[in-house]
Each structure stands twice: as structure tokens, then as C-alpha cells.
Design a protein around this motif. Structure first.
Motif, PDB file in Angstrom:
ATOM      1  N   ASP A 102       0.821  -1.205   0.000  1.00 50.79           N
ATOM      2  CA  ASP A 102       0.000   0.000   0.000  1.00 50.79           C
ATOM      3  C   ASP A 102       0.859   1.261   0.000  1.00 50.79           C
ATOM      4  OD1 ASP A 102      -2.063  -1.751   0.156  1.00 50.79           O
ATOM      5  OD2 ASP A 102      -2.568  -1.355   2.242  1.00 50.79           O
ATOM      6  N   GLU A 103       1.910   1.267   0.812  1.00 55.98           N
ATOM      7  CA  GLU A 103       2.735   2.461   0.947  1.00 55.98           C
ATOM      8  C   GLU A 103       3.504   2.800  -0.321  1.00 55.98           C
ATOM      9  OE1 GLU A 103       4.687  -1.031   3.180  1.00 55.98           O
ATOM     10  OE2 GLU A 103       2.674  -0.161   2.906  1.00 55.98           O
ATOM     11  N   ALA A 104       3.602   1.838  -1.249  1.00 53.44           N
ATOM     12  CA  ALA A 104       4.279   2.087  -2.526  1.00 53.44           C
ATOM     13  C   ALA A 104       3.289   2.325  -3.655  1.00 53.44           C
ATOM     14  CB  ALA A 104       5.197   0.914  -2.873  1.00 53.44           C
ATOM     15  N   GLY A 105       2.001   2.441  -3.324  1.00 59.48           N
ATOM     16  CA  GLY A 105       0.990   2.703  -4.344  1.00 59.48           C
ATOM     17  C   GLY A 105       0.208   1.494  -4.782  1.00 59.48           C
ATOM     18  N   GLY A 106       0.460   0.339  -4.165  1.00 59.41           N
ATOM     19  CA  GLY A 106      -0.229  -0.877  -4.558  1.00 59.41           C
ATOM     20  C   GLY A 106      -1.389  -1.209  -3.647  1.00 59.41           C
ATOM     21  N   VAL A 107      -1.865  -2.448  -3.750  1.00 58.04           N
ATOM     22  CA  VAL A 107      -2.971  -2.906  -2.902  1.00 58.04           C
ATOM     23  C   VAL A 107      -2.578  -4.126  -2.092  1.00 58.04           C
ATOM     24  CG1 VAL A 107      -4.726  -1.981  -4.462  1.00 58.04           C
ATOM     25  CG2 VAL A 107      -3.937  -4.344  -4.772  1.00 58.04           C
ATOM     26  N   GLY A 108      -1.292  -4.495  -2.129  1.00 57.40           N
ATOM     27  CA  GLY A 108      -0.856  -5.673  -1.407  1.00 57.40           C
ATOM     28  C   GLY A 108      -1.326  -6.948  -2.088  1.00 57.40           C
ATOM     29  N   GLY A 109      -1.441  -7.988  -1.291  1.00 55.24           N
ATOM     30  CA  GLY A 109      -1.876  -9.273  -1.844  1.00 55.24           C
ATOM     31  C   GLY A 109      -0.713 -10.204  -2.085  1.00 55.24           C
ATOM     32  N   GLY A 110      -1.016 -11.490  -2.104  1.00 55.86           N
ATOM     33  CA  GLY A 110       0.023 -12.490  -2.283  1.00 55.86           C
ATOM     34  C   GLY A 110      -0.469 -13.681  -3.074  1.00 55.86           C
ATOM     35  N   ALA A 111      -0.193 -14.876  -2.548  1.00 55.26           N
ATOM     36  CA  ALA A 111      -0.427 -16.105  -3.298  1.00 55.26           C
ATOM     37  C   ALA A 111      -1.895 -16.323  -3.647  1.00 55.26           C
ATOM     38  CB  ALA A 111       0.100 -17.296  -2.495  1.00 55.26           C
ATOM     39  N   ILE A 112      -2.797 -16.056  -2.704  1.00 57.33           N
ATOM     40  CA  ILE A 112      -4.217 -16.305  -2.959  1.00 57.33           C
ATOM     41  C   ILE A 112      -4.745 -15.358  -4.032  1.00 57.33           C
ATOM     42  CG2 ILE A 112      -6.522 -16.140  -1.943  1.00 57.33           C
ATOM     43  CD1 ILE A 112      -5.355 -17.265   0.633  1.00 57.33           C
ATOM     44  N   GLU A 113      -4.404 -14.077  -3.912  1.00 60.15           N
ATOM     45  CA  GLU A 113      -4.839 -13.114  -4.918  1.00 60.15           C
ATOM     46  C   GLU A 113      -4.267 -13.468  -6.285  1.00 60.15           C
ATOM     47  OE1 GLU A 113      -5.375 -11.362  -1.005  1.00 60.15           O
ATOM     48  OE2 GLU A 113      -3.668 -12.333  -1.948  1.00 60.15           O
ATOM     49  N   ARG A 114      -3.003 -13.840  -6.324  1.00 60.44           N
ATOM     50  CA  ARG A 114      -2.334 -14.200  -7.577  1.00 60.44           C
ATOM     51  C   ARG A 114      -3.035 -15.379  -8.244  1.00 60.44           C
ATOM     52  NH1 ARG A 114       2.362 -16.135  -5.545  1.00 60.44           N
ATOM     53  NH2 ARG A 114       2.901 -13.980  -5.015  1.00 60.44           N
ATOM     54  N   ALA A 115      -3.341 -16.420  -7.466  1.00 62.21           N
ATOM     55  CA  ALA A 115      -3.979 -17.611  -8.028  1.00 62.21           C
ATOM     56  C   ALA A 115      -5.394 -17.308  -8.498  1.00 62.21           C
ATOM     57  CB  ALA A 115      -3.996 -18.728  -6.984  1.00 62.21           C
ATOM     58  N   ALA A 116      -6.132 -16.529  -7.703  1.00 67.81           N
ATOM     59  CA  ALA A 116      -7.506 -16.202  -8.080  1.00 67.81           C
ATOM     60  C   ALA A 116      -7.542 -15.432  -9.397  1.00 67.81           C
ATOM     61  CB  ALA A 116      -8.174 -15.389  -6.971  1.00 67.81           C
ATOM     62  N   ILE A 117      -6.632 -14.493  -9.561  1.00 69.30           N
ATOM     63  CA  ILE A 117      -6.575 -13.697 -10.789  1.00 69.30           C
ATOM     64  C   ILE A 117      -6.210 -14.575 -11.978  1.00 69.30           C
ATOM     65  CG2 ILE A 117      -5.282 -11.878 -11.981  1.00 69.30           C
ATOM     66  CD1 ILE A 117      -5.090 -10.461  -9.232  1.00 69.30           C
ATOM     67  N   MET A 118      -5.214 -15.428 -11.822  1.00 71.33           N
ATOM     68  CA  MET A 118      -4.771 -16.256 -12.942  1.00 71.33           C
ATOM     69  C   MET A 118      -5.839 -17.260 -13.363  1.00 71.33           C
ATOM     70  SD  MET A 118      -1.918 -15.251 -14.091  1.00 71.33           S
ATOM     71  CE  MET A 118      -1.267 -16.631 -15.044  1.00 71.33           C
ATOM     72  N   ALA A 119      -6.581 -17.805 -12.389  1.00 70.49           N
ATOM     73  CA  ALA A 119      -7.642 -18.749 -12.740  1.00 70.49           C
ATOM     74  C   ALA A 119      -8.737 -18.061 -13.543  1.00 70.49           C
ATOM     75  CB  ALA A 119      -8.231 -19.375 -11.476  1.00 70.49           C
ATOM     76  N   GLU A 120      -9.002 -16.787 -13.239  1.00 73.84           N
ATOM     77  CA  GLU A 120     -10.027 -16.041 -13.980  1.00 73.84           C
ATOM     78  C   GLU A 120      -9.528 -15.611 -15.354  1.00 73.84           C
ATOM     79  OE1 GLU A 120     -13.089 -15.700 -13.188  1.00 73.84           O
ATOM     80  OE2 GLU A 120     -12.987 -16.486 -11.142  1.00 73.84           O
ATOM     81  N   LEU A 121      -8.267 -15.189 -15.440  1.00 69.27           N
ATOM     82  CA  LEU A 121      -7.726 -14.707 -16.715  1.00 69.27           C
ATOM     83  C   LEU A 121      -7.397 -15.842 -17.677  1.00 69.27           C
ATOM     84  CD1 LEU A 121      -5.264 -11.866 -15.584  1.00 69.27           C
ATOM     85  CD2 LEU A 121      -7.586 -11.628 -16.462  1.00 69.27           C
ATOM     86  N   GLY A 122      -7.198 -17.047 -17.155  1.00 71.88           N
ATOM     87  CA  GLY A 122      -6.775 -18.165 -17.985  1.00 71.88           C
ATOM     88  C   GLY A 122      -7.627 -18.420 -19.215  1.00 71.88           C
ATOM     89  N   PRO A 123      -8.949 -18.611 -19.077  1.00 72.95           N
ATOM     90  CA  PRO A 123      -9.772 -18.911 -20.256  1.00 72.95           C
ATOM     91  C   PRO A 123      -9.754 -17.820 -21.316  1.00 72.95           C
ATOM     92  CG  PRO A 123     -10.940 -19.478 -18.248  1.00 72.95           C
ATOM     93  CD  PRO A 123      -9.715 -18.735 -17.825  1.00 72.95           C
ATOM     94  N   GLY A 124      -9.490 -16.565 -20.921  1.00 68.49           N
ATOM     95  CA  GLY A 124      -9.410 -15.471 -21.884  1.00 68.49           C
ATOM     96  C   GLY A 124      -8.023 -15.280 -22.463  1.00 68.49           C
TER      97      GLY A 124
END
Length: 322
Positions: free
Chosen positions: A45-67
């Protein structure tokens, strides 16, 4: 969602945003993904991001995969996350979080480094060698790249790193560099397994629907026992790969992570072929036409399997870490 994960509030919001966006934009581009805020994931957050780690990464990739939209995002995310881990106050992080600047990660800091995902359009590169990790400008001295269009439709680049490389920042050396390289490798591999899970889930779902729609001799071919058995084999392969991928995602950072990632990789390498070949064959000649998304999804699945590396090496590491 293909994976059953204990989603954080951030992961849930990102997942819902991606689903809504993909409903109108089935093949999103970099600008669209940046507008969703995905580039900020993994950056504090302090660098302008929203944080997040392994769970967020996996959730995003599973959604983006079919597209077929996960490759460039993952390359940027892993490199940006690694920079945030090694240099949390680096000034580049803010522009990476908005997507204004793009970054990719190459596993090597000298000589020829082939087929670097995301490097074709990157502004910055992290070169992760065996004993040092450095940040360099993609157009800087001592570095040249040749863009490559791959069979699955993604873009990569072959890098040539010379002895006169102009280094912007030395991020890690020695054991710290080796640890950073291993984290990036396992984080990327677990995320690729999540992407493959999303791809396979869509292929199985679409194939099951097609078998219900297609008729021969006046009945749906889904009633043919041999085809039902083939679909069941695909579903079983998917379930095994999903289960081990979920474990690999949830074990990030603990002493069993290497073991869990290699298990997921081995199962995913087998599953993408079982599911992909089954889906294409059950669709008949339609399975390889440009009109169906299936052909591109199968190609991407095979590309993921190739990127994950040698199955025998992962089996050996799995045994060694048991």
C-alpha cells in the motif's frame, strides 16, 4: 472459479471485477487489466499498490486463464512483487502499480536468455542470476532483445546480456539472490498451475455442454458410454490438478512449499494434455478451428506445461522434499 481458496476481501473484489469485465471483453488487453487495478497486486500500500500475495495471484490467474490474458500480467506481477520484496522503497514501484511502466523477470543475468515472458513490451527487466539479482532498463546498454510470437498467441523475447550491462539497481547478491530466484520460480509455477486450472475448467465445462447439444441417431452424444467415460477421465484429471494447486497456493512461505509446488506441477503437466486432447477430440474437427476458443486454450495449456519445466526434475524434487 476453478479453485476453492479462502479468498480475502481483496481477492473477492478483484475476482468479481474480472468476471464482470470479461463478460464484455473476452480478450482483455494491457490497458483494460490496468484499469481494473490488477497491476497494483503484490505491491505494498505504501508504494501505491494494494498488497496481496499467493491467494490473490492464483484467483486472478484462474479467472484470466480462459481469456488467454494471464501471461503478460503474471510476468509483470512476479517481477514487481520481487522488486517490492527486495527493495520496498524503490521509486519505480508507483508507476508499476498503475501499469504506466511494465516489468518482466528473466532467469539469468548474462549470455543468452531465451523466451522471457512479458519481456517483449517491458520497460524494465529484473535479471535473476544464480548469485545476483539486478534491475536494468529494457533499452539500456549491454542488453538487446528479439521479440517472439509464440504458438499460443503470447509474446516473449529472447535476451542477449553482454558484459557491459548497465545496471540500474543491484537488488540482491549471494544467498539472498538465490533465495529470491527460488521464490520467483515457485510463485510463478504455482500461478501457472492456477491459470491451467482455469483453462481446464472452461474446457471441461464447454465440452460437457457440447456433448449435450450434439446429436447422432436422434440422441445427444452425451448418452454414449465411451464419451461419458472420456469426459469423466478429463474431470478426474482436472480435480487432481486443482486440489494440488490449491495446496501449493496455500503453502507459500512454509517449509513444505517446494514439495507442494512440484506436486502441483507434475499433476498439471499431465492434466493439461489429458483435458486438452480430450476436449479437442470430443469436439471433432471443430476443436481445432479458429471459431472456437478451445483450440487457443489447448495451445496455451501446452505452453504452460512446457514453461513449468521438466517433469522428471519436479518428481526428483518432490521425492527429495518428502
Amino acid at each position: 472459479m476453478a479453485l476453492e481458496l479462502p479468498l480475502t476481501e481483496t481477492a473477492t473484489l478483484l475476482q468479481q471485477s474480472i468476471q464482470r469485465y470479461l463478460a464484455d471483453h473476452p480478450r482483455p488487453d494491457w490497458t483494460g487489466l490496468a484499469e481494473l487495478g490488477l497491476m497494483a497486486v503484490g505491491i505494498p500500500d505504501e508504494a501505491g499498490g494494494v498488497g496481496g500475495g499467493a491467494i490473490e495471484r492464483a484467483a486472478i490467474m484462474a479467472e484470466l486463464g480462459p481469456g488467454l490474458a494471464g501471461s503478460d500480467w503474471l510476468a509483470h506481477h512476479i517481477a514487481a512483487s520481487l522488486l517490492a520484496r527486495l527493495a520496498p522503497d524503490h521509486g519505480l514501484l508507483a508507476s508499476l502499480a498503475t501499469g504506466e511502466a511494465r516489468i518482466a523477470l528473466a532467469f539469468g543475468d548474462s549470455g543468452e536468455v531465451p523466451l522471457v515472458a512479458g519481456a517483449a513490451d517491458a520497460d524494465w527487466l529484473i535479471l535473476a542470476g544464480t548469485d545476483r539479482t539486478v534491475l536494468v532498463a529494457a533499452e539500456g546498454a549491454g542488453l538487446s532483445r528479439r521479440k517472439r510470437a509464440l504458438l499460443d498467441g503470447t509474446q516473449a523475447a529472447d535476451l542477449s546480456v553482454g558484459g557491459n550491462l548497465q545496471v540500474d539497481s543491484l537488488l540482491a547478491e549471494g544467498a539472498a539472490a538465490a533465495e529470491a530466484r527460488q521464490w520467483a520460480t515457485d510463485a510463478r509455477n504455482a500461478a501457472l498451475c492456477a491459470e491451467a486450472a482455469g483453462l481446464m475448467d472452461r474446457m471441461v465445462t464447454d465440452t460437457a455442454a457440447y456433448l449435450q447439444q450434439r446429436k447422432q441417431f436422434g440422441v445427444a452424444i452425451a448418452t454414449f458410454q465411451v464419451l461419458r467415460h472420456r469426459l469423466a477421465d478429463m474431470q478426474m484429471a482436472l480435480l487432481k490438478a486443482e486440489g494440488l494447486t490449491e495446496r501449493a497456493v496455500l503453502r507459500e512461505g512454509d517449509e513444505t512449499w517446494a514439495h507442494a509446488v512440484s506436486a502441483a506441477v507434475v499433476e498439471t503437466i499431465d492434466a493439461v494434455r489429458t483435458v486438452g486432447e480430450g476436449a479437442v477430440q470430443l469436439h471433432g474437427g471443430m476443436g481445432v478451428t479458429e471459431e472456437l476458443a478451445l483450440g487457443g486454450q489447448f495451445k496455451r495449456g501446452l505452453a504452460i506445461a512446457a514453461t513449468l519445466g521438466s517433469k522428471s526434475q519436479h518428481l526428483a524434487r518432490h521425492a527429495a522434499t518428502a
